[in-house]
Design an enzyme around this catalytic site. Sequence first.
Site, PDB file in Angstrom:
ATOM      1  N   ARG A   1    -103.345  35.053  -0.163  1.00  0.00           N
ATOM      2  CA  ARG A   1    -103.103  35.310  -1.685  1.00  0.00           C
ATOM      3  C   ARG A   1    -101.879  35.139  -2.002  1.00  0.00           C
ATOM      4  NH1 ARG A   1    -107.080  40.733  -1.461  1.00  0.00           N
ATOM      5  NH2 ARG A   1    -109.228  39.437  -2.227  1.00  0.00           N
TER       6      ARG A   1
ATOM      7  N   LYS B   1    -113.293  31.843  -3.930  1.00  0.00           N
ATOM      8  CA  LYS B   1    -113.290  31.944  -5.312  1.00  0.00           C
ATOM      9  C   LYS B   1    -113.215  30.664  -6.114  1.00  0.00           C
ATOM     10  CE  LYS B   1    -112.370  36.873  -5.053  1.00  0.00           C
ATOM     11  NZ  LYS B   1    -111.728  38.166  -5.898  1.00  0.00           N
TER      12      LYS B   1
ATOM     13  N   PHE C   1    -111.933  45.439 -16.552  1.00  0.00           N
ATOM     14  CA  PHE C   1    -111.771  44.144 -16.041  1.00  0.00           C
ATOM     15  C   PHE C   1    -112.920  43.414 -15.495  1.00  0.00           C
ATOM     16  CE2 PHE C   1    -110.258  46.777 -12.345  1.00  0.00           C
ATOM     17  CZ  PHE C   1    -111.156  46.395 -11.442  1.00  0.00           C
TER      18      PHE C   1
ATOM     19  N   THR D   1    -104.732  42.926  -2.904  1.00  0.00           N
ATOM     20  CA  THR D   1    -105.708  42.119  -3.932  1.00  0.00           C
ATOM     21  C   THR D   1    -105.001  41.538  -5.018  1.00  0.00           C
ATOM     22  OG1 THR D   1    -107.272  44.207  -3.803  1.00  0.00           O
ATOM     23  CG2 THR D   1    -107.250  42.830  -5.644  1.00  0.00           C
TER      24      THR D   1
ATOM     25  N   ASN E   1    -107.816  35.526  -7.275  1.00  0.00           N
ATOM     26  CA  ASN E   1    -106.878  35.592  -5.797  1.00  0.00           C
ATOM     27  C   ASN E   1    -107.701  34.869  -4.625  1.00  0.00           C
ATOM     28  OD1 ASN E   1    -109.091  37.144  -5.653  1.00  0.00           O
ATOM     29  ND2 ASN E   1    -108.121  39.213  -5.533  1.00  0.00           N
TER      30      ASN E   1
ATOM     31  N   ARG F   1    -108.961  40.363   6.304  1.00  0.00           N
ATOM     32  CA  ARG F   1    -108.267  41.363   5.298  1.00  0.00           C
ATOM     33  C   ARG F   1    -106.614  40.970   5.220  1.00  0.00           C
ATOM     34  NH1 ARG F   1    -111.310  43.273   0.579  1.00  0.00           N
ATOM     35  NH2 ARG F   1    -109.789  44.874   0.610  1.00  0.00           N
TER      36      ARG F   1
ATOM     37  N   HIS G   1    -112.667  36.470  -1.445  1.00  0.00           N
ATOM     38  CA  HIS G   1    -113.094  37.670  -1.112  1.00  0.00           C
ATOM     39  C   HIS G   1    -113.266  37.922   0.270  1.00  0.00           C
ATOM     40  CE1 HIS G   1    -115.940  41.213  -1.189  1.00  0.00           C
ATOM     41  NE2 HIS G   1    -116.658  40.538  -0.423  1.00  0.00           N
TER      42      HIS G   1
HETATM   43  P1  IDP Z   1    -110.498  43.303  -2.942  1.00  0.00           P
HETATM   44  O1  IDP Z   1    -111.017  41.756  -3.363  1.00  0.00           O
HETATM   45  O2  IDP Z   1    -108.813  43.012  -2.433  1.00  0.00           O
HETATM   46  O3  IDP Z   1    -111.321  43.885  -1.821  1.00  0.00           O
HETATM   47  P2  IDP Z   1    -111.618  44.963  -4.865  1.00  0.00           P
HETATM   48  O4  IDP Z   1    -110.718  46.380  -5.331  1.00  0.00           O
HETATM   49  O5  IDP Z   1    -112.699  45.156  -4.336  1.00  0.00           O
HETATM   50  O6  IDP Z   1    -110.272  43.971  -4.054  1.00  0.00           O
HETATM   51  O7  IDP Z   1    -111.782  44.071  -6.284  1.00  0.00           O
HETATM   52  C1  IDP Z   1    -112.637  43.125  -6.323  1.00  0.00           C
HETATM   53  C2  IDP Z   1    -111.833  42.131  -7.078  1.00  0.00           C
HETATM   54  O8  IDP Z   1    -111.912  42.440  -8.307  1.00  0.00           O
HETATM   55  C3  IDP Z   1    -110.639  41.676  -6.684  1.00  0.00           C
HETATM   56  O9  IDP Z   1    -110.598  40.682  -5.730  1.00  0.00           O
HETATM   57  C4  IDP Z   1    -110.081  41.083  -7.994  1.00  0.00           C
HETATM   58  O10 IDP Z   1    -110.695  39.735  -8.017  1.00  0.00           O
HETATM   59  C5  IDP Z   1    -110.760  41.970  -9.076  1.00  0.00           C
HETATM   60  N1  IDP Z   1    -109.949  42.921  -9.418  1.00  0.00           N
HETATM   61  C6  IDP Z   1    -109.638  44.311  -8.551  1.00  0.00           C
HETATM   62  N2  IDP Z   1    -108.676  45.022  -9.344  1.00  0.00           N
HETATM   63  C7  IDP Z   1    -108.472  44.306 -10.364  1.00  0.00           C
HETATM   64  C8  IDP Z   1    -107.675  44.638 -11.483  1.00  0.00           C
HETATM   65  O11 IDP Z   1    -106.903  45.902 -11.284  1.00  0.00           O
HETATM   66  N3  IDP Z   1    -107.571  43.782 -12.531  1.00  0.00           N
HETATM   67  C9  IDP Z   1    -108.191  42.752 -12.501  1.00  0.00           C
HETATM   68  N4  IDP Z   1    -109.051  42.247 -11.581  1.00  0.00           N
HETATM   69  C10 IDP Z   1    -109.240  43.059 -10.370  1.00  0.00           C
HETATM   70 MG    MG Z   2    -113.270  44.502  -2.042  1.00  0.00          MG
END
Ligand code: IDP
Ligand code: MG
Length: 148
Positions: free
Chosen positions: A112, A19, A67, A101, A122, A95, A125
């Site tokens: 992370r 990212k 968000f 996350t 973070n 993962r 991805h």
């Molecule tokens: P992941 O990246 O751990 O799979 P996802 O739920 O797929 O998490 O969410 C995708 C991306 O969206 C996250 O990596 C993060 O950058 C952002 N994100 C997820 N949940 C939140 C939140 O509650 N607030 C702000 N950003 C979020």
């Molecule tokens: Mg995801």
Amino acid sequence: MPARGILRGDMEKTLIILKPDCMEKRLAGVVLDRFQKAGFDIVAAKLTRLAPGLLAEHYAHIADRPFFPPLAQFMGSRPVLVAVLQGEGVIAKVRELLGPTDSKKAPKGTIRGDFGTDVTVNVCHASDSPESAVAEIARFFLPSELFA
Ligand code: IDP
Ligand code: MG
């Protein structure tokens, strides 16, 4: 030496995106090193700037969340490194190496936990299931761009 990563098209693959925060902090090498040290091969890679349409597709599962607009702005803020990693159990293991996350809740020793800022910023991805890995790899790479 045998060309690892070549002619193993049936092996499990996952898509990662380093990212904008990872790129800005010049941590691409450090993060890729963790994946390579875990035994995974890089079988495709490119630097690209993610356009709004592609981000809407990639984050369709959270596009209605409040968000999403700041997330899309962050993800499109500078070129990112998109890559495909290959190896046994790569989807779950990558993962695990990333951690949860929210970087603030991620344990030290995870990517992370060591390098992330918060829940949005973070570092990296990674695909979360075999189905999303297949869809995400096809979203970013042509079959001819995979050395798998
Ligand atoms: P992941 O990246 O751990 O799979 P996802 O739920 O797929 O998490 O969410 C995708 C991306 O969206 C996250 O990596 C993060 O950058 C952002 N994100 C997820 N949940 C939140 C939140 O509650 N607030 C702000 N950003 C979020
Ligand atoms: Mg995801």
